[in-house]
Design a protein around this motif. Sequence first.
Motif, PDB file in Angstrom:
ATOM      1  N   GLY A  36       0.724  -1.039   0.157  1.00 25.75           N
ATOM      2  CA  GLY A  36       0.220  -0.049   0.124  1.00 25.75           C
ATOM      3  C   GLY A  36       0.797   1.456   0.070  1.00 25.75           C
ATOM      4  O   GLY A  36       1.906   1.164   0.127  1.00 25.75           O
ATOM      5  N   SER A  37       0.206   2.421  -0.153  1.00 20.03           N
ATOM      6  CA  SER A  37       0.910   3.562  -0.063  1.00 20.03           C
ATOM      7  C   SER A  37       0.046   4.628   0.940  1.00 20.03           C
ATOM      8  O   SER A  37       0.636   5.953   0.867  1.00 20.03           O
ATOM      9  N   VAL A  43      -1.342  -3.598   7.194  1.00 16.30           N
ATOM     10  CA  VAL A  43      -0.693  -4.085   8.455  1.00 16.30           C
ATOM     11  C   VAL A  43      -0.816  -5.647   8.816  1.00 16.30           C
ATOM     12  O   VAL A  43      -1.962  -5.861   8.756  1.00 16.30           O
ATOM     13  N   ALA A  44       0.403  -6.302   8.764  1.00 11.05           N
ATOM     14  CA  ALA A  44       0.095  -7.729   8.808  1.00 11.05           C
ATOM     15  C   ALA A  44       0.759  -8.374   9.977  1.00 11.05           C
ATOM     16  O   ALA A  44       0.774  -9.509  10.425  1.00 11.05           O
ATOM     17  N   THR A  45       1.840  -7.614  10.632  1.00 15.20           N
ATOM     18  CA  THR A  45       2.792  -8.049  11.511  1.00 15.20           C
ATOM     19  C   THR A  45       2.715  -7.005  12.717  1.00 15.20           C
ATOM     20  O   THR A  45       2.229  -5.929  12.490  1.00 15.20           O
ATOM     21  N   LEU A  46       3.167  -7.344  14.011  1.00 16.28           N
ATOM     22  CA  LEU A  46       3.134  -6.502  14.931  1.00 16.28           C
ATOM     23  C   LEU A  46       4.179  -5.578  14.853  1.00 16.28           C
ATOM     24  O   LEU A  46       3.883  -4.220  15.072  1.00 16.28           O
ATOM     25  N   GLN A  47       5.401  -5.698  13.974  1.00 13.74           N
ATOM     26  CA  GLN A  47       6.312  -4.523  13.512  1.00 13.74           C
ATOM     27  C   GLN A  47       5.586  -3.767  12.595  1.00 13.74           C
ATOM     28  O   GLN A  47       5.485  -2.325  12.815  1.00 13.74           O
ATOM     29  N   HIS A  48       4.530  -4.023  11.721  1.00  5.02           N
ATOM     30  CA  HIS A  48       4.044  -3.271  10.972  1.00  5.02           C
ATOM     31  C   HIS A  48       2.970  -2.205  11.738  1.00  5.02           C
ATOM     32  O   HIS A  48       2.722  -1.143  11.505  1.00  5.02           O
ATOM     33  N   LEU A  49       2.194  -2.876  12.823  1.00  7.85           N
ATOM     34  CA  LEU A  49       1.554  -2.243  13.620  1.00  7.85           C
ATOM     35  C   LEU A  49       2.162  -0.962  14.459  1.00  7.85           C
ATOM     36  O   LEU A  49       1.709   0.052  14.497  1.00  7.85           O
ATOM     37  N   HIS A  54      -4.094   6.251   5.798  1.00  5.06           N
ATOM     38  CA  HIS A  54      -5.120   5.016   5.863  1.00  5.06           C
ATOM     39  C   HIS A  54      -4.265   3.907   6.039  1.00  5.06           C
ATOM     40  O   HIS A  54      -3.277   3.398   5.317  1.00  5.06           O
ATOM     41  N   PHE A  55      -4.796   2.763   7.116  1.00  3.08           N
ATOM     42  CA  PHE A  55      -4.189   1.593   7.314  1.00  3.08           C
ATOM     43  C   PHE A  55      -5.203   0.392   7.297  1.00  3.08           C
ATOM     44  O   PHE A  55      -6.483   0.746   7.704  1.00  3.08           O
ATOM     45  N   ILE A  56      -4.805  -0.650   6.689  1.00  3.72           N
ATOM     46  CA  ILE A  56      -5.747  -1.680   6.713  1.00  3.72           C
ATOM     47  C   ILE A  56      -5.046  -3.001   7.371  1.00  3.72           C
ATOM     48  O   ILE A  56      -3.714  -3.222   7.015  1.00  3.72           O
ATOM     49  N   GLN A  57      -5.677  -3.556   8.308  1.00  2.00           N
ATOM     50  CA  GLN A  57      -5.202  -4.862   8.737  1.00  2.00           C
ATOM     51  C   GLN A  57      -5.237  -6.071   7.902  1.00  2.00           C
ATOM     52  O   GLN A  57      -6.433  -6.114   7.527  1.00  2.00           O
TER      53      GLN A  57
END
Length: 169
Positions: free
Chosen positions: A28-29, A38-44, A59-62
């Motif tokens: 994403g951008s 957002v797929a991992t704890l580090q991304h979060l 904007h963020f999407i899990q």
Amino acid sequence: MIYKTSVILCVLMLLLGTANSNAQFAGGSGTADAPWEVATLQHLNNVRNYLGEDHADKHFIQTADIDAAGNTWEPIGSRSAKFMGTYHGNDFTISNITIYRPEADDNGLFGYLEGARVSNLNITDIQINGSRYSGGLAGRVHSSVLSFISVTGSIVGYDDDTGGVIGLV
């Protein structure tokens, strides 16, 4: 020869820098049409790099369930640097968040939401030990839209405004 080496080195540095900034998320951008994934704890954890008015359009999407077991969580956002973007949980779960800040305010997955949108998120087995403004999703929420949020766990506040989902609205 020195000039060619310098140019090649600069190009490599630019490419590595670009790859590194994209690695903050799974894809994403950060736009509404292409939210950061957002797929991992580090991304979060990297969501905290986009706080305040300058990032209200982010904007963020899990894209997967995230387990925070074995880590102590620092809430995303504070009174001085609020989360103001959009986070779509996509019906995924964030589990096992532990926050131990008995003398600090603004405790939750997010410390402080203002003008934010958070939706379709499950937070399970959260453990919070905080002072004022403690809630599973957010310690404080101002002028934000929250929808389809569920929270389970234990939330202890030693002062005012402690709740299951939100500490203070």
